[in-house]
Design a protein around this motif. Structure first.
Motif, PDB file in Angstrom:
ATOM      1  N   TYR A 191      -8.585  -3.986   1.134  1.00  0.00           N
ATOM      2  CA  TYR A 191      -7.578  -2.982   0.770  1.00  0.00           C
ATOM      3  C   TYR A 191      -6.934  -3.315  -0.574  1.00  0.00           C
ATOM      4  O   TYR A 191      -6.844  -2.462  -1.469  1.00  0.00           O
ATOM      5  N   LEU A 192      -6.510  -4.563  -0.735  1.00  0.00           N
ATOM      6  CA  LEU A 192      -5.837  -4.951  -1.978  1.00  0.00           C
ATOM      7  C   LEU A 192      -6.790  -4.867  -3.168  1.00  0.00           C
ATOM      8  O   LEU A 192      -6.388  -4.460  -4.270  1.00  0.00           O
ATOM      9  N   THR A 193      -8.040  -5.251  -2.954  1.00  0.00           N
ATOM     10  CA  THR A 193      -9.022  -5.153  -4.038  1.00  0.00           C
ATOM     11  C   THR A 193      -9.223  -3.702  -4.446  1.00  0.00           C
ATOM     12  O   THR A 193      -9.315  -3.376  -5.639  1.00  0.00           O
ATOM     13  N   SER A 194      -9.267  -2.811  -3.462  1.00  0.00           N
ATOM     14  CA  SER A 194      -9.423  -1.387  -3.758  1.00  0.00           C
ATOM     15  C   SER A 194      -8.244  -0.869  -4.567  1.00  0.00           C
ATOM     16  O   SER A 194      -8.419  -0.122  -5.543  1.00  0.00           O
ATOM     17  N   ILE A 195      -7.036  -1.262  -4.196  1.00  0.00           N
ATOM     18  CA  ILE A 195      -5.847  -0.822  -4.934  1.00  0.00           C
ATOM     19  C   ILE A 195      -5.879  -1.368  -6.359  1.00  0.00           C
ATOM     20  O   ILE A 195      -5.610  -0.635  -7.327  1.00  0.00           O
ATOM     21  N   ALA A 196      -6.213  -2.641  -6.510  1.00  0.00           N
ATOM     22  CA  ALA A 196      -6.248  -3.253  -7.846  1.00  0.00           C
ATOM     23  C   ALA A 196      -7.256  -2.545  -8.744  1.00  0.00           C
ATOM     24  O   ALA A 196      -6.998  -2.326  -9.936  1.00  0.00           O
ATOM     25  N   GLY A 244     -14.365  -6.157  -8.539  1.00  0.00           N
ATOM     26  CA  GLY A 244     -12.913  -6.074  -8.478  1.00  0.00           C
ATOM     27  C   GLY A 244     -12.274  -7.377  -8.034  1.00  0.00           C
ATOM     28  O   GLY A 244     -11.238  -7.790  -8.566  1.00  0.00           O
ATOM     29  N   ALA A 245     -12.905  -8.034  -7.071  1.00  0.00           N
ATOM     30  CA  ALA A 245     -12.372  -9.300  -6.573  1.00  0.00           C
ATOM     31  C   ALA A 245     -12.398 -10.372  -7.655  1.00  0.00           C
ATOM     32  O   ALA A 245     -11.470 -11.186  -7.763  1.00  0.00           O
ATOM     33  N   VAL A 246     -13.446 -10.369  -8.465  1.00  0.00           N
ATOM     34  CA  VAL A 246     -13.555 -11.351  -9.552  1.00  0.00           C
ATOM     35  C   VAL A 246     -12.523 -11.042 -10.636  1.00  0.00           C
ATOM     36  O   VAL A 246     -11.823 -11.936 -11.133  1.00  0.00           O
ATOM     37  N   LEU A 247     -12.414  -9.777 -11.018  1.00  0.00           N
ATOM     38  CA  LEU A 247     -11.516  -9.385 -12.104  1.00  0.00           C
ATOM     39  C   LEU A 247     -10.053  -9.685 -11.769  1.00  0.00           C
ATOM     40  O   LEU A 247      -9.280 -10.102 -12.637  1.00  0.00           O
ATOM     41  N   HIS A 248      -9.670  -9.498 -10.520  1.00  0.00           N
ATOM     42  CA  HIS A 248      -8.266  -9.656 -10.122  1.00  0.00           C
ATOM     43  C   HIS A 248      -8.060 -10.885  -9.226  1.00  0.00           C
ATOM     44  O   HIS A 248      -7.088 -10.932  -8.468  1.00  0.00           O
ATOM     45  N   ALA A 249      -8.948 -11.849  -9.328  1.00  0.00           N
ATOM     46  CA  ALA A 249      -8.980 -12.977  -8.384  1.00  0.00           C
ATOM     47  C   ALA A 249      -7.650 -13.711  -8.297  1.00  0.00           C
ATOM     48  O   ALA A 249      -7.156 -13.985  -7.197  1.00  0.00           O
ATOM     49  N   VAL A 287      -1.316 -13.098  -3.763  1.00  0.00           N
ATOM     50  CA  VAL A 287      -0.694 -12.078  -2.915  1.00  0.00           C
ATOM     51  C   VAL A 287      -1.182 -12.197  -1.478  1.00  0.00           C
ATOM     52  O   VAL A 287      -0.402 -12.010  -0.525  1.00  0.00           O
ATOM     53  N   LEU A 288      -2.458 -12.522  -1.290  1.00  0.00           N
ATOM     54  CA  LEU A 288      -2.978 -12.678   0.070  1.00  0.00           C
ATOM     55  C   LEU A 288      -2.283 -13.824   0.798  1.00  0.00           C
ATOM     56  O   LEU A 288      -1.913 -13.690   1.976  1.00  0.00           O
ATOM     57  N   ALA A 289      -2.090 -14.946   0.112  1.00  0.00           N
ATOM     58  CA  ALA A 289      -1.396 -16.076   0.737  1.00  0.00           C
ATOM     59  C   ALA A 289       0.039 -15.689   1.088  1.00  0.00           C
ATOM     60  O   ALA A 289       0.543 -15.996   2.182  1.00  0.00           O
ATOM     61  N   TRP A 290       0.699 -14.996   0.168  1.00  0.00           N
ATOM     62  CA  TRP A 290       2.077 -14.538   0.406  1.00  0.00           C
ATOM     63  C   TRP A 290       2.123 -13.558   1.573  1.00  0.00           C
ATOM     64  O   TRP A 290       2.997 -13.644   2.444  1.00  0.00           O
TER      65      TRP A 290
END
Length: 353
Positions: free
Chosen positions: A188-193, A319-324, A330-333
């Protein structure tokens, strides 16, 4: 989407003509005008609804020529109630794909984000009387649940901004079942980013609506939300929906099942067979095979272009690489926030497994 501040004055026409249109399922209950307690009906047959990404003005040319009918007259003209079920979702989780795959003559007709339900949310946020809103919601469900084939189920996929009304909808329709469809938080977060500014603006608008609905209870002070980054806001909105879904599964045992988007994509036939069983849809083995082989699984649900599993995986990976860095933090938080609030990252009552 919220309703405009003013609607056209209802037109005075023969009640028999209005009733005939209301009884005909091709006339979609599209908008609700609280100032006149009126419903806007538009001519949208099964083909038009299937072609529309969402049941919004943008995708329905007939929305410009509505027939405006008294809500009570429209409600009272319905002679039968067809089975109705729901797909509640977290957004960006293949819910449109699922709705497209389930739309099959003799099995189910699906409604993708009917605006009349969004109108009730907007009215509620503007201070509408809860009792009156409940009465209109019941009428809206009656008007939406008109199948093209008698006995065929109607599956409503509301916009996720309608999720706060899900408990009321399930209470009003005790025979209804629901799928709670969600994407895992990293997906979800990757899609938003990946969606850039518009995705980040959308999650802030969603959180604002959730706060107006009174469904946010994660231990933050009101001004804390202004200090969060866009992806933190996205994570908060996702956790709020996970909490709501868990509450639905607990409150409506046996009627509500959760489904992860990745499970749907990995095992479409098993997921569709289980959904048909949950909803009590008339689907034999051959029909379920046909649903699982729907063209919806090979195209972009939003624009209809070719979009296969490999394309989806590539876009997610890029997307995951670009916004890693941002995603990892944010995932840990978010996991800490959910843990402190007692919210599980996966809702209970999984459809499969």
């Amino acid at each position: 989407m919220s309703i405009p501040p003013r609607f056209p004055q209802p037109v005075d026409r023969a009640a028999a003509t209005d009733a005939a249109k209301t009884a005909d399922p091709r006339w979609l209950a599209h908008r609700y005008d609280p100032d006149h307690d009126a419903v806007h009906l538009i001519d949208a047959d099964r083909a038009a609804r299937a072609a529309a990404t969402f049941l919004t003005d943008e995708h329905l040319p007939s929305a410009a020529q509505p027939v405006i009918v008294s809500r009570k007259l429209a409600r009272d003209a319905i002679q039968r109630r067809d089975p109705v079920h729901f797909v509640f979702h977290s957004a960006y989780c293949c819910s449109t794909l699922l709705a497209q795959a389930l739309d099959h003559v003799g099995v189910a007709s699906t409604l993708k984000e009917p605006v009349i339900l969004n109108d009730l949310v907007g009215w509620r946020h503007r201070g509408g009387d809860p009792a009156h809103i409940g009465d209109v919601l019941d009428s809206a469900l009656t008007l939406l649940a008109r199948a093209y084939v008698p006995g065929e189920a109607v599956v409503i996929k509301p916009s996720n901004v309608v999720n706060a009304l899900a408990p009321a909808m399930l209470s009003m329709r005790p025979n209804a079942r629901a799928i709670l469809l969600y994407a895992p938080l990293p997906v979800y977060l990757t899609s938003i980013a990946r969606k850039g500014m518009w995705g980040r603006l959308w999650v802030r608008e969603l959180l604002a609506k959730q706060l107006a609905d009174g469904i946010v209870d994660l231990g933050f002070a009101p001004d804390d939300y202004l200090r969060l980054t866009d992806l933190q806001v996205a994570a908060v909105g996702w956790i709020v929906q996970a909490d709501l879904f868990a509450g639905l599964a607990t409150r409506f045992p046996g009627r509500v099942r959760s489904l992860q988007s990745e499970t749907l994509l990995a095992t479409p036939r098993q997921a569709l067979a289980a959904i048909c069983d949950l909803f009590g849809l008339s689907a034999d083995t051959a029909t379920i095979d046909a649903l699982a082989q729907s063209k919806a699984f090979g195209r972009n649900a939003k624009d209809g272009t070719a979009y296969h599993a490999a394309d989806r995986d590539r876009d997610r990976s890029d997307g995951a690489v670009l916004h890693a860095e941002e995603l990892d933090k944010v995932l840990a938080w978010a996991h800490a926030v959910a843990r402190n609030a007692g919210v599980e990252m996966d809702p209970p009552a999984p459809l499969l497994g």
